[in-house]
Structures are given as structure tokens and as C-alpha cells.
Design a protein around this motif. Structure first.
Motif, PDB file in Angstrom:
ATOM      1  N   ALA A  27       9.313  13.156  19.333  1.00 36.94           N
ATOM      2  CA  ALA A  27       8.717  11.828  19.530  1.00 36.94           C
ATOM      3  C   ALA A  27       7.688  11.869  20.656  1.00 36.94           C
ATOM      4  O   ALA A  27       6.589  11.309  20.531  1.00 36.94           O
ATOM      5  N   GLU A  28       8.013  12.542  21.743  1.00 36.67           N
ATOM      6  CA  GLU A  28       7.083  12.636  22.871  1.00 36.67           C
ATOM      7  C   GLU A  28       5.830  13.427  22.496  1.00 36.67           C
ATOM      8  O   GLU A  28       4.724  13.085  22.919  1.00 36.67           O
ATOM      9  N   ILE A  52       4.520  13.604  19.436  1.00 31.75           N
ATOM     10  CA  ILE A  52       3.726  12.715  18.567  1.00 31.75           C
ATOM     11  C   ILE A  52       2.934  11.733  19.426  1.00 31.75           C
ATOM     12  O   ILE A  52       1.740  11.518  19.202  1.00 31.75           O
ATOM     13  N   ALA A  53       3.601  11.136  20.417  1.00 28.97           N
ATOM     14  CA  ALA A  53       2.925  10.173  21.295  1.00 28.97           C
ATOM     15  C   ALA A  53       1.769  10.834  22.045  1.00 28.97           C
ATOM     16  O   ALA A  53       0.669  10.266  22.126  1.00 28.97           O
ATOM     17  N   ARG A  91       1.769   5.839  14.232  1.00 21.95           N
ATOM     18  CA  ARG A  91       2.463   6.950  14.891  1.00 21.95           C
ATOM     19  C   ARG A  91       3.370   6.421  15.995  1.00 21.95           C
ATOM     20  O   ARG A  91       4.461   6.950  16.206  1.00 21.95           O
ATOM     21  N   GLU A  92       2.972   5.336  16.640  1.00 17.06           N
ATOM     22  CA  GLU A  92       3.792   4.743  17.688  1.00 17.06           C
ATOM     23  C   GLU A  92       5.084   4.138  17.117  1.00 17.06           C
ATOM     24  O   GLU A  92       6.148   4.228  17.748  1.00 17.06           O
ATOM     25  N   VAL A 135       7.335   7.062  16.548  1.00 15.90           N
ATOM     26  CA  VAL A 135       7.884   7.506  17.827  1.00 15.90           C
ATOM     27  C   VAL A 135       9.070   6.625  18.212  1.00 15.90           C
ATOM     28  O   VAL A 135      10.151   7.137  18.575  1.00 15.90           O
ATOM     29  N   LYS A 167      13.251   7.707  18.493  1.00 17.61           N
ATOM     30  CA  LYS A 167      14.011   7.591  19.739  1.00 17.61           C
ATOM     31  C   LYS A 167      15.258   6.716  19.607  1.00 17.61           C
ATOM     32  O   LYS A 167      16.076   6.660  20.518  1.00 17.61           O
TER      33      LYS A 167
END
Length: 116
Positions: free
Chosen positions: A16-17, A19-20, A107-108, A111, A115
């Protein structure tokens, strides 16, 4: 039967991090390809971008085919159900592509979902 809450694995959080971070480098989202010729990236392209320094030139990045399973074991070894409700249950990499390409999640949003 009550729904079980699935705690994200450590590599899911790292994914996730990544991707961000990749989305910040390429603010335009791509659909149907990892990297677009216009300089965008899909969610998995953004993960690759977040993990590695990629060429800024969209034409160079457009040819890259990431092997993310080597970085994030969860992509192949975690199965998740589509949170939109279409009942697909697939490996995480396929669900991420499905959310990006079929449901047009940002994408956010992906993410945030990873999480949870």
C-alpha cells in the motif's frame, strides 16, 4: 455466520505504501496497462514505481513489465474478495487490477482498502 476481520499482513502495508509513493510520482492513473504512454500508472505500476526508481520518460516506462511477486509475496499468496460486491475472490494482484481497471477505483482508494 459473522464476517471475520482480516488483519493486513506486513507486506500488504508495504505494498500500500509503495502504491501511494508511486502514485505521487505519476499523478495520472492508467487503466489496462501498468504504465501509459501519457505518463500514468495503474495501481500495480505505481507499486513498482514506489519500490524502484523508474525512468521519468513515459515511453521508456511504458515498456516495463513489473515482477512484483518477488517484492510482495502477498500479491500471489493472499486471496481477497472484491469489496465492491461482485463476489470475485482472487489473488490480491488480480483483485487490485480488477479494482483499478473494472471499477475504476483510484490508487488512493486501493491503498486505503489494502490497509484495512
Amino acid at each position: 455466520m459473522p464476517l471475520m476481520h482480516q488483519v493486513p499482513r506486513a507486506d500488504q502495508i508495504e505494498l500500500a505504501e509503495a502504491i501511494a509513493a508511486g502514485a505521487r510520482r505519476r499523478p495520472t492513473q492508467a487503466f489496462g496497462e501498468y504504465f501509459s504512454s501519457k505518463g500514468g500508472s495503474c495501481a500495480l505500476g505505481a507499486a513498482y514505481e514506489g519500490a524502484y526508481a523508474l525512468p521519468r520518460d513515459p515511453e521508456e516506462a511504458h515498456t516495463i513489465r513489473p515482477r512484483l511477486d518477488r517484492l510482495f509475496d502477498c500479491l500471489e499468496n493472499v486471496r481477497r474478495r472484491c469489496p465492491v460486491g461482485c463476489n470475485k475472490r482472487l489473488p490480491l494482484n488480480a483483485i487490485i487490477l480488477h479494482l483499478n481497471d473494472d471499477h475504476h477505483w483510484t490508487r488512493e482508494q486501493i491503498v486505503d482498502w489494502l490497509k484495512k
